[in-house]
Motif scaffolding. Structure first.
Motif, PDB file in Angstrom:
ATOM      1  N   THR A 144      47.550  52.420  30.862  1.00 53.33           N
ATOM      2  CA  THR A 144      48.994  51.462  30.908  1.00 53.33           C
ATOM      3  C   THR A 144      48.576  50.023  31.289  1.00 53.33           C
ATOM      4  N   ALA A 145      49.325  49.035  31.310  1.00 55.34           N
ATOM      5  CA  ALA A 145      49.808  47.425  31.929  1.00 55.34           C
ATOM      6  C   ALA A 145      49.758  47.690  33.070  1.00 55.34           C
ATOM      7  N   ASP A 146      50.052  48.370  34.159  1.00 60.22           N
ATOM      8  CA  ASP A 146      50.117  48.951  35.197  1.00 60.22           C
ATOM      9  C   ASP A 146      48.623  49.392  35.493  1.00 60.22           C
ATOM     10  N   ALA A 150      45.721  46.138  38.149  1.00 56.28           N
ATOM     11  CA  ALA A 150      46.335  46.950  39.677  1.00 56.28           C
ATOM     12  C   ALA A 150      43.933  46.453  39.338  1.00 56.28           C
ATOM     13  N   MET A 151      43.798  46.715  38.409  1.00 53.68           N
ATOM     14  CA  MET A 151      42.062  46.702  38.205  1.00 53.68           C
ATOM     15  C   MET A 151      41.793  44.777  38.368  1.00 53.68           C
ATOM     16  N   ALA A 153      43.782  43.094  40.656  1.00 57.77           N
ATOM     17  CA  ALA A 153      44.115  43.258  41.910  1.00 57.77           C
ATOM     18  C   ALA A 153      42.258  43.142  42.594  1.00 57.77           C
ATOM     19  N   GLN A 154      42.206  44.286  42.089  1.00 61.11           N
ATOM     20  CA  GLN A 154      40.766  44.984  42.870  1.00 61.11           C
ATOM     21  C   GLN A 154      39.419  44.021  42.442  1.00 61.11           C
ATOM     22  N   TYR A 155      39.946  43.605  41.857  1.00 59.09           N
ATOM     23  CA  TYR A 155      38.455  43.116  41.488  1.00 59.09           C
ATOM     24  C   TYR A 155      38.357  41.382  41.142  1.00 59.09           C
ATOM     25  N   ARG A 156      39.104  40.589  41.778  1.00 60.10           N
ATOM     26  CA  ARG A 156      39.765  39.516  41.798  1.00 60.10           C
ATOM     27  C   ARG A 156      38.556  38.531  40.445  1.00 60.10           C
ATOM     28  N   GLY A 157      39.091  37.868  40.032  1.00 63.59           N
ATOM     29  CA  GLY A 157      38.848  36.596  38.759  1.00 63.59           C
ATOM     30  C   GLY A 157      37.889  37.356  37.916  1.00 63.59           C
ATOM     31  N   ALA A 158      37.482  38.982  37.395  1.00 65.06           N
ATOM     32  CA  ALA A 158      37.485  38.923  36.565  1.00 65.06           C
ATOM     33  C   ALA A 158      38.057  39.177  35.588  1.00 65.06           C
ATOM     34  N   ALA A 159      36.863  38.556  34.659  1.00 63.22           N
ATOM     35  CA  ALA A 159      38.326  38.939  32.932  1.00 63.22           C
ATOM     36  C   ALA A 159      38.280  39.819  32.223  1.00 63.22           C
ATOM     37  N   VAL A 160      39.408  39.988  31.905  1.00 63.22           N
ATOM     38  CA  VAL A 160      39.540  41.929  31.405  1.00 63.22           C
ATOM     39  C   VAL A 160      39.224  41.756  29.439  1.00 63.22           C
ATOM     40  N   VAL A 161      38.041  42.314  29.210  1.00 59.91           N
ATOM     41  CA  VAL A 161      38.361  42.454  27.504  1.00 59.91           C
ATOM     42  C   VAL A 161      38.952  43.840  27.363  1.00 59.91           C
ATOM     43  N   VAL A 187      32.625  40.188  25.313  1.00 60.10           N
ATOM     44  CA  VAL A 187      32.103  40.034  26.941  1.00 60.10           C
ATOM     45  C   VAL A 187      31.269  39.104  27.774  1.00 60.10           C
ATOM     46  N   GLU A 188      29.947  38.937  26.343  1.00 62.22           N
ATOM     47  CA  GLU A 188      29.043  37.587  27.026  1.00 62.22           C
ATOM     48  C   GLU A 188      30.210  36.691  27.221  1.00 62.22           C
ATOM     49  N   ALA A 189      30.819  36.517  26.292  1.00 63.47           N
ATOM     50  CA  ALA A 189      32.205  34.899  26.569  1.00 63.47           C
ATOM     51  C   ALA A 189      32.965  34.726  27.455  1.00 63.47           C
ATOM     52  N   MET A 190      33.183  36.050  27.727  1.00 58.86           N
ATOM     53  CA  MET A 190      33.959  36.092  29.197  1.00 58.86           C
ATOM     54  C   MET A 190      33.042  35.554  30.269  1.00 58.86           C
ATOM     55  N   PRO A 191      34.254  34.374  31.361  1.00 59.80           N
ATOM     56  CA  PRO A 191      33.225  33.319  32.203  1.00 59.80           C
ATOM     57  C   PRO A 191      33.125  34.315  33.489  1.00 59.80           C
ATOM     58  N   GLY A 192      31.806  34.017  33.817  1.00 59.89           N
ATOM     59  CA  GLY A 192      31.969  35.159  34.906  1.00 59.89           C
ATOM     60  C   GLY A 192      31.104  36.031  35.562  1.00 59.89           C
ATOM     61  N   GLU A 193      30.306  36.594  36.147  1.00 61.58           N
ATOM     62  CA  GLU A 193      29.601  37.888  36.290  1.00 61.58           C
ATOM     63  C   GLU A 193      29.971  38.850  36.073  1.00 61.58           C
ATOM     64  N   THR A 194      30.874  39.373  36.162  1.00 61.72           N
ATOM     65  CA  THR A 194      31.355  40.664  36.082  1.00 61.72           C
ATOM     66  C   THR A 194      32.902  40.175  34.633  1.00 61.72           C
ATOM     67  N   VAL A 195      33.065  41.666  33.616  1.00 59.62           N
ATOM     68  CA  VAL A 195      33.743  41.711  33.212  1.00 59.62           C
ATOM     69  C   VAL A 195      34.294  43.161  32.938  1.00 59.62           C
ATOM     70  N   ILE A 196      36.065  43.777  33.333  1.00 61.35           N
ATOM     71  CA  ILE A 196      36.455  44.600  32.776  1.00 61.35           C
ATOM     72  C   ILE A 196      36.745  45.345  31.570  1.00 61.35           C
ATOM     73  N   LEU A 197      35.604  45.923  31.074  1.00 56.19           N
ATOM     74  CA  LEU A 197      35.455  46.267  29.940  1.00 56.19           C
ATOM     75  C   LEU A 197      36.610  47.813  29.741  1.00 56.19           C
ATOM     76  N   VAL A 198      37.951  48.198  29.089  1.00 54.50           N
ATOM     77  CA  VAL A 198      38.410  49.220  29.176  1.00 54.50           C
ATOM     78  C   VAL A 198      39.195  49.251  28.038  1.00 54.50           C
ATOM     79  N   PRO A 199      39.343  50.543  27.765  1.00 51.01           N
ATOM     80  CA  PRO A 199      39.500  51.550  28.030  1.00 51.01           C
ATOM     81  C   PRO A 199      38.300  52.278  27.350  1.00 51.01           C
ATOM     82  N   ASP A 200      37.476  51.996  27.233  1.00 50.47           N
ATOM     83  CA  ASP A 200      36.636  53.447  26.950  1.00 50.47           C
ATOM     84  C   ASP A 200      35.122  53.340  27.319  1.00 50.47           C
ATOM     85  N   GLN A 201      35.210  54.359  28.641  1.00 56.38           N
ATOM     86  CA  GLN A 201      33.726  54.370  29.685  1.00 56.38           C
ATOM     87  C   GLN A 201      32.714  54.279  28.778  1.00 56.38           C
ATOM     88  N   PHE A 202      32.982  55.358  27.367  1.00 59.63           N
ATOM     89  CA  PHE A 202      31.460  54.628  27.082  1.00 59.63           C
ATOM     90  C   PHE A 202      30.556  53.623  26.408  1.00 59.63           C
TER      91      PHE A 202
END
Length: 354
Positions: A144-146, A150-151, A153-161, A187-202
């Motif tokens: 969900t959007a919430d 929450a992610m 807030a936990q990983y501040r500054g990480a871009a979300v794809v 993912v590689e075009a996102m700024p920073g070294e950490t990227v949140i990629l959701v929702p498919d874990q595999f």
């Protein structure tokens, strides 16, 4: 006001309701009009079933012209839909681009609900109809959007794809969208070294193996692809010696490692066109090989697949009823539509598709 008709409507009731508005007899004229379609699907649809499908196909194809409608059909739809009434057929991103470019004023989405939302985001002035709004997606429903907030807030500054198989609300709180085919590029075009990629874990785990970025995953998965195991691939090899085994990147990493080829549906089809294997097992949704088989009659398609129970809610009966009643119309609230469309818009910008 006409009642809704969806996959929960008993078939006898649905056909009786339609028969009060349309002639559903399998006449010689109907047989002639649908002969080309049946020639493409005769190896997948028994001849005894064709008289039930053919009149619906005829009426849908007439009705869509009356309504100035285009039917977008996902590759997971049944062959009678995919080959019989679809104006544009393809995977999720192909249909999204088609929604934006189609000249018709009405879009009928023969797929999952998030696809209809995506069509509305990309073509906001058009009427978007969903034959059965309950046709969801296990992947889209897993987050969900919430959850995304929450992610963040936990990983501040990480871009979300966000994978395109998400709700408009999730897209709206993401930085960009991706597909299976372009996930790594986005993912590689996102700024920073950490990227949140959701929702498919595999998918996220498979992308993580191909990039130096640190990938934060979410515990979502596709119920079509997640159940496959490396042992399943081994059993398929034993059952079908010499067959090429193609798998989807939403499968587990060990499944990809055991296969001959992995790629999105469009990439699988490209592989078939170039490699031309004599026998093939497409480890994905069953309708994919059913529908692709018509394009490659020289290839023997063997079974090693799962059904998507959600897209199978879309039937010829509820497509015709959707056109007849102009229901169920899909809308996206403006406060969600704007940011969600921006996230979608960044996908071709970042990965070069489209």
């Amino acid at each position: 006001m006409e009642p809704l008709m969806n996959a929960a409507t008993p078939l006898a009731q649905a056909r009786a309701t339609l028969a009060s508005h349309y002639d559903l007899r399998f006449t010689p004229a109907v047989e002639r009009e649908t002969a080309d379609v049946f020639a493409r699907v005769k190896d997948r649809i028994p001849a005894v079933e064709w008289p039930f499908f053919a009149p619906l196909i005829v009426h849908i194809n007439r009705e869509k012209h009356e309504r100035d409608a285009v039917i977008l059909a996902h590759r997971y739809t049944s062959p009678q839909i995919f080959h019989g009434v679809a104006d544009i057929a393809g995977d999720t991103v192909q249909l999204a681009l088609a929604a934006n470019n189609a000249p018709q004023s009405v879009i009928v989405q023969a797929g999952a609900f998030f696809m209809a939302e995506t069509s509305k985001l990309l073509a906001p002035t058009k009427t978007v109809l969903m034959p059965d709004s309950r046709a969801g997606c296990s992947l889209a429903a897993s987050i969900t959007a919430d959850d995304v907030r929450a992610m963040r807030a936990q990983y501040r500054g990480a871009a979300v794809v966000a994978h395109i198989n998400t709700s408009a609300a999730v897209k709206a709180v993401s930085d960009a969208c991706c597909t299976v085919a372009n996930a790594r590029a986005v993912v590689e075009a996102m700024p920073g070294e950490t990227v949140i990629l959701v929702p498919d874990q595999f998918l996220a785990r498979n992308v993580a193996r191909e990039t130096s970025k640190k990938i934060i995953t979410w515990a979502g998965s596709c119920e079509v692809h997640a159940p496959f195991t490396a042992e399943d691939i081994g059993e398929l090899r034993a059952a079908y010696p010499g067959a090429a085994i193609l798998v989807h990147p939403a499968c587990r990493p060990e499944v990809l490692a055991a296969a001959d080829f992995s790629g999105a549906t469009s990439a699988m089809i490209d592989y078939l066109g170039s490699a031309r294997p004599r026998r093939v097992v497409m480890v994905t949704e069953c309708a994919v090989s059913d529908n692709v088989a018509a394009e490659f009659p020289q290839i023997e398609f063997l079974r090693g697949c799962n059904l998507c129970p959600h897209i199978k809610r879309i039937t010829l009966e509820n497509i015709l009823w959707s056109l007849h009643t102009m229901s169920e119309e899909v809308s996206v609230p403006p406060e969600i539509a704007g940011p969600a469309a921006r996230a979608l818009g960044r996908m071709p910008e970042l990965s070069g598709i489209g």
